[in-house]
Scaffold this motif. Structure first.
Motif, PDB file in Angstrom:
ATOM      1  N   PRO A   1       0.656  -1.401   0.198  1.00 49.85           N
ATOM      2  CA  PRO A   1       0.479  -0.115   0.346  1.00 49.85           C
ATOM      3  C   PRO A   1       1.368   1.383  -0.127  1.00 49.85           C
ATOM      4  O   PRO A   1       2.189   1.188   0.418  1.00 49.85           O
ATOM      5  CB  PRO A   1      -0.657   0.049   1.017  1.00 49.85           C
ATOM      6  N   GLU A   2       0.385   2.595  -0.382  1.00 48.24           N
ATOM      7  CA  GLU A   2       1.286   3.646  -0.900  1.00 48.24           C
ATOM      8  C   GLU A   2       1.988   4.193   0.828  1.00 48.24           C
ATOM      9  O   GLU A   2       2.421   4.822   0.654  1.00 48.24           O
ATOM     10  CB  GLU A   2       0.759   4.690  -1.587  1.00 48.24           C
ATOM     11  N   ASP A   3       0.129   4.136   1.702  1.00 45.04           N
ATOM     12  CA  ASP A   3       0.858   4.287   2.966  1.00 45.04           C
ATOM     13  C   ASP A   3       1.355   3.909   3.635  1.00 45.04           C
ATOM     14  O   ASP A   3       1.340   4.445   5.378  1.00 45.04           O
ATOM     15  CB  ASP A   3      -0.428   5.495   3.513  1.00 45.04           C
ATOM     16  N   SER A   4       1.857   2.855   3.441  1.00 40.56           N
ATOM     17  CA  SER A   4       2.515   1.819   3.991  1.00 40.56           C
ATOM     18  C   SER A   4       4.427   2.549   4.234  1.00 40.56           C
ATOM     19  O   SER A   4       4.538   2.098   3.887  1.00 40.56           O
ATOM     20  CB  SER A   4       2.153   0.493   3.992  1.00 40.56           C
ATOM     21  N   LEU A   5       5.233   2.197   5.370  1.00 45.75           N
ATOM     22  CA  LEU A   5       6.459   2.085   5.530  1.00 45.75           C
ATOM     23  C   LEU A   5       7.157   0.970   5.650  1.00 45.75           C
ATOM     24  O   LEU A   5       6.506  -0.716   5.993  1.00 45.75           O
ATOM     25  CB  LEU A   5       6.987   2.727   6.921  1.00 45.75           C
ATOM     26  N   ILE A   6       8.597   0.431   4.857  1.00 47.46           N
ATOM     27  CA  ILE A   6       8.932  -0.618   4.721  1.00 47.46           C
ATOM     28  C   ILE A   6      10.336  -0.701   5.481  1.00 47.46           C
ATOM     29  O   ILE A   6      11.186   0.084   5.610  1.00 47.46           O
ATOM     30  CB  ILE A   6       9.091  -0.863   3.274  1.00 47.46           C
ATOM     31  N   SER A   7       9.291  -1.891   6.276  1.00 50.11           N
ATOM     32  CA  SER A   7      10.859  -1.430   7.500  1.00 50.11           C
ATOM     33  C   SER A   7      12.190  -2.351   7.065  1.00 50.11           C
ATOM     34  O   SER A   7      11.986  -3.134   6.263  1.00 50.11           O
ATOM     35  CB  SER A   7      10.480  -2.714   8.807  1.00 50.11           C
ATOM     36  N   HIS A   8      12.995  -1.635   7.576  1.00 43.53           N
ATOM     37  CA  HIS A   8      14.955  -2.650   7.094  1.00 43.53           C
ATOM     38  C   HIS A   8      15.353  -2.583   8.632  1.00 43.53           C
ATOM     39  O   HIS A   8      15.473  -1.314   9.033  1.00 43.53           O
ATOM     40  CB  HIS A   8      15.393  -2.007   6.106  1.00 43.53           C
ATOM     41  N   ALA A   9      16.211  -3.728   8.715  1.00 38.61           N
ATOM     42  CA  ALA A   9      16.612  -4.012   9.353  1.00 38.61           C
ATOM     43  C   ALA A   9      18.102  -4.528   9.695  1.00 38.61           C
ATOM     44  O   ALA A   9      18.446  -4.491   8.558  1.00 38.61           O
ATOM     45  CB  ALA A   9      16.557  -5.769  10.524  1.00 38.61           C
ATOM     46  N   PHE A  10      18.864  -3.117  10.153  1.00 35.73           N
ATOM     47  CA  PHE A  10      20.734  -2.921   9.224  1.00 35.73           C
ATOM     48  C   PHE A  10      21.064  -4.293  11.226  1.00 35.73           C
ATOM     49  O   PHE A  10      20.917  -4.531  11.760  1.00 35.73           O
ATOM     50  CB  PHE A  10      21.193  -2.093  10.452  1.00 35.73           C
ATOM     51  N   GLY A  11      22.320  -4.880  10.590  1.00 39.71           N
ATOM     52  CA  GLY A  11      22.708  -5.690  10.986  1.00 39.71           C
ATOM     53  C   GLY A  11      23.564  -4.608  12.127  1.00 39.71           C
ATOM     54  O   GLY A  11      24.199  -3.866  11.689  1.00 39.71           O
ATOM     55  N   GLU A  12      24.163  -5.393  12.945  1.00 43.85           N
ATOM     56  CA  GLU A  12      25.137  -4.836  13.868  1.00 43.85           C
ATOM     57  C   GLU A  12      26.238  -4.712  13.080  1.00 43.85           C
ATOM     58  O   GLU A  12      27.174  -5.923  12.927  1.00 43.85           O
ATOM     59  CB  GLU A  12      25.837  -5.613  15.463  1.00 43.85           C
ATOM     60  N   TYR A  13      27.251  -3.359  13.842  1.00 39.68           N
ATOM     61  CA  TYR A  13      27.830  -2.887  12.908  1.00 39.68           C
ATOM     62  C   TYR A  13      28.998  -3.830  12.834  1.00 39.68           C
ATOM     63  O   TYR A  13      29.689  -3.764  14.468  1.00 39.68           O
ATOM     64  CB  TYR A  13      28.356  -1.278  12.716  1.00 39.68           C
ATOM     65  N   ARG A  14      30.147  -3.638  12.258  1.00 37.63           N
ATOM     66  CA  ARG A  14      31.579  -4.722  12.489  1.00 37.63           C
ATOM     67  C   ARG A  14      33.203  -4.017  12.418  1.00 37.63           C
ATOM     68  O   ARG A  14      32.621  -3.266  11.246  1.00 37.63           O
ATOM     69  CB  ARG A  14      31.914  -6.030  11.848  1.00 37.63           C
ATOM     70  N   LEU A  15      33.556  -3.761  13.032  1.00 38.10           N
ATOM     71  CA  LEU A  15      34.995  -2.846  12.765  1.00 38.10           C
ATOM     72  C   LEU A  15      35.588  -3.369  11.828  1.00 38.10           C
ATOM     73  O   LEU A  15      35.877  -5.152  11.057  1.00 38.10           O
ATOM     74  CB  LEU A  15      36.049  -3.152  14.350  1.00 38.10           C
ATOM     75  N   GLN A  16      36.402  -2.323  11.423  1.00 38.92           N
ATOM     76  CA  GLN A  16      36.993  -2.994  10.115  1.00 38.92           C
ATOM     77  C   GLN A  16      38.276  -2.197   9.596  1.00 38.92           C
ATOM     78  O   GLN A  16      38.658  -0.749  10.723  1.00 38.92           O
ATOM     79  CB  GLN A  16      35.881  -3.130   8.449  1.00 38.92           C
ATOM     80  N   PHE A  17      38.352  -2.716   8.957  1.00 39.68           N
ATOM     81  CA  PHE A  17      40.037  -1.989   8.977  1.00 39.68           C
ATOM     82  C   PHE A  17      39.455   0.128   8.213  1.00 39.68           C
ATOM     83  O   PHE A  17      38.961   0.316   7.820  1.00 39.68           O
ATOM     84  CB  PHE A  17      40.979  -2.028   7.253  1.00 39.68           C
ATOM     85  N   ASN A  18      40.675   0.615   8.900  1.00 40.74           N
ATOM     86  CA  ASN A  18      40.846   2.026   9.021  1.00 40.74           C
ATOM     87  C   ASN A  18      39.928   2.692   9.413  1.00 40.74           C
ATOM     88  O   ASN A  18      39.470   4.122   9.851  1.00 40.74           O
ATOM     89  CB  ASN A  18      40.666   2.346   7.185  1.00 40.74           C
ATOM     90  N   ASP A  19      39.252   2.000  10.616  1.00 44.96           N
ATOM     91  CA  ASP A  19      38.698   2.598  11.243  1.00 44.96           C
ATOM     92  C   ASP A  19      38.891   3.558  12.684  1.00 44.96           C
ATOM     93  O   ASP A  19      39.465   2.926  12.531  1.00 44.96           O
ATOM     94  CB  ASP A  19      36.728   1.394  12.267  1.00 44.96           C
ATOM     95  N   ILE A  20      38.039   4.407  12.943  1.00 46.77           N
ATOM     96  CA  ILE A  20      39.184   4.624  14.363  1.00 46.77           C
ATOM     97  C   ILE A  20      38.616   4.524  15.308  1.00 46.77           C
ATOM     98  O   ILE A  20      37.214   5.403  15.662  1.00 46.77           O
ATOM     99  CB  ILE A  20      39.109   6.243  13.878  1.00 46.77           C
ATOM    100  N   VAL A  21      38.572   4.199  16.822  1.00 47.52           N
ATOM    101  CA  VAL A  21      37.992   4.120  17.488  1.00 47.52           C
ATOM    102  C   VAL A  21      38.445   4.213  18.872  1.00 47.52           C
ATOM    103  O   VAL A  21      39.584   4.692  18.996  1.00 47.52           O
ATOM    104  CB  VAL A  21      38.219   1.414  18.298  1.00 47.52           C
ATOM    105  N   ASP A  22      37.183   5.158  19.281  1.00 47.25           N
ATOM    106  CA  ASP A  22      38.024   6.235  20.627  1.00 47.25           C
ATOM    107  C   ASP A  22      38.028   4.534  22.411  1.00 47.25           C
ATOM    108  O   ASP A  22      37.002   4.861  22.419  1.00 47.25           O
ATOM    109  CB  ASP A  22      37.226   7.378  21.274  1.00 47.25           C
ATOM    110  N   VAL A  23      38.686   4.753  22.527  1.00 49.54           N
ATOM    111  CA  VAL A  23      39.026   4.178  23.802  1.00 49.54           C
ATOM    112  C   VAL A  23      39.493   5.283  25.081  1.00 49.54           C
ATOM    113  O   VAL A  23      40.046   5.573  24.513  1.00 49.54           O
ATOM    114  CB  VAL A  23      39.887   2.845  23.847  1.00 49.54           C
TER     115      VAL A  23
END
Length: 140
Positions: free
Chosen positions: A37-59
């Motif tokens: 239906p035109e007035d409905s929303l489509i849900s989208h589940a995002f997976g949990e983020y995984r750290l990868q090369f060049n990510d910057i982590v604040d410790v």
């Protein structure tokens, strides 16, 4: 002559600029599925983020001993700015954070290298805590 040329240009623009809705695949329902239906929303589940090369982590390591905090944590003057942006411009986490190398390690002061690649933030926190346990004893 001029009016024929203008009329031809307008006709060419209208005939080439229109695309039927059927050809816009990303707006269509999947084949074999009920129409959405035109007035409905489509849900989208995002997976949990995984750290990868060049990510910057604040410790940030917090203990009850201020001297231990100073040993483990890098300090930069933030000028009472908690937005994560340096007053002189730039991202504070780029300056004070720890970047994942190609092998997936971050290099913490005194602790050394800790592997956090492909870990969620909670899993990375646990891995860092396990490495820090080597430096602390309980006073039972």
């Amino acid at each position: 002559m001029n009016t024929k040329l203008i009329l031809f240009c307008i006709l060419a623009a209208f005939s080439s600029a229109c695309v039927s809705n059927e050809k816009l695949v990303y707006l269509q329902n999947l084949e074999g599925e009920a129409p959405i239906p035109e007035d409905s929303l489509i849900s989208h589940a995002f997976g949990e983020y995984r750290l990868q090369f060049n990510d910057i982590v604040d410790v940030r390591i917090q203990t009850s001993d201020e001297r231990m905090n100073e040993l483990f944590n890098l300090r930069l003057e933030r000028n009472n700015n908690s937005s994560g942006v340096l007053s002189s411009g730039g991202d504070i986490y780029y300056m004070t954070g720890f970047s994942l190398d190609k092998e997936g390690f971050i290099d913490l002061p005194l602790v050394g290298k800790v592997h956090v690649e492909n870990k969620s933030l909670a899993e990375a926190k646990e891995a860092i805590a396990r490495e820090l346990d080597k430096y602390f004893t309980s006073n039972d």
